[in-house]
Design a protein around this motif. Structure first.
Motif, short mmCIF file in Angstrom:
data_model
loop_
_atom_site.label_atom_id
_atom_site.label_comp_id
_atom_site.label_asym_id
_atom_site.label_seq_id
_atom_site.Cartn_x
_atom_site.Cartn_y
_atom_site.Cartn_z
N ASP A 188 0.83 -1.21 0.00
CA ASP A 188 0.00 0.00 0.00
C ASP A 188 0.86 1.26 0.00
N LYS A 189 1.93 1.27 0.78
CA LYS A 189 2.82 2.43 0.84
C LYS A 189 3.44 2.69 -0.53
N TYR A 224 2.26 1.67 -3.43
CA TYR A 224 1.20 2.06 -4.37
C TYR A 224 0.92 3.55 -4.25
N HIS A 225 0.78 4.04 -3.02
CA HIS A 225 0.50 5.47 -2.82
C HIS A 225 1.65 6.33 -3.35
N ARG A 267 -2.98 18.29 -6.47
CA ARG A 267 -2.62 17.07 -7.22
C ARG A 267 -2.35 17.39 -8.68
N TYR A 314 1.45 6.11 -7.17
CA TYR A 314 0.29 6.83 -7.69
C TYR A 314 0.52 8.33 -7.62
N ARG A 315 1.10 8.80 -6.52
CA ARG A 315 1.38 10.24 -6.40
C ARG A 315 2.38 10.69 -7.47
N LYS A 348 4.91 11.35 1.35
CA LYS A 348 5.45 10.23 2.14
C LYS A 348 6.05 10.71 3.46
N ARG A 387 -3.43 4.96 -11.92
CA ARG A 387 -3.61 3.75 -11.10
C ARG A 387 -2.91 2.53 -11.69
#
Length: 188
Positions: free
Chosen positions: A29-30, A32-33, A131, A36-37, A151, A42
């Protein structure tokens, strides 16, 4: 140093698939975030996560146990994102030089309690604008900005992840904020 990471890496290095599965569970998950950022997509983020774990698995013997495991895995993921963004450049050009937004961390200072539907809408609109502005950052600024503000890594950790001097990281954070500030000053 997170001893759990190091222990899991040692076990995975010896072929323990459950230990590797735990690493995946801890970081998917970390990563992926983060991806994605950085990519804003996605599917690309999912691909980056998958590629990161493939590289981690393939290169576990090269992991230096004196280094934080999180730094090592973030470096791999960040480099994969940067590679994708550079390849993308041929499709559309990112703005060359410009600079960032002082209020980026103000995004995290927006009031979190006593939210009304109006404040929720304003918050989501502000986040969307930030964003979108982040998407236009040149790659060299985008990576440090995502690691710093999304992060929440320290300048030293970013230096370790990107393998560059802290002074360079500071300069890129400053220029990235200036780029965003100029991009957002007429929108916010």
């Amino acid at each position: 140093m997170n001893p759990l990471d190091t222990r899991l890496a040692k076990l995975a290095r010896k072929g323990d698939q459950r230990a590797f599965a735990e690493i995946v569970g801890l970081y998917k998950d970390k990563l992926y975030h983060l991806a994605y950022r950085m990519t804003g997509n996605r599917q690309e983020a999912e691909d980056v996560v998958q590629d990161t774990f493939l590289r981690v698995h393939k290169n576990l013997e090269r992991y230096d146990e004196n280094q934080k495991f999180s730094t090592w895995i973030y470096r791999i993921a960040t480099n994969l994102c940067i590679d994708r963004l550079r390849k993308r450049r041929s499709t559309y050009s990112l703005d060359a030089e410009s600079s960032g937004h002082e209020g980026l961390d103000g995004y995290s200072m927006l009031p979190s309690d006593d939210r009304t539907p109006e404040s929720e809408l304003l918050l989501s609109e502000t986040q969307r604008l930030i964003r979108e502005a982040m998407e236009t950052l040149p790659v060299k600024y985008k990576s440090v900005m995502v690691l710093r503000y999304m992060k929440e890594l320290s300048l030293q950790e970013i230096s370790d992840v990107l393998d560059m001097p802290v002074t360079t990281v500071k300069t890129r954070v400053h220029r990235g904020r200036e780029f965003l500030r100029k991009k957002l000053e007429h929108k916010l």
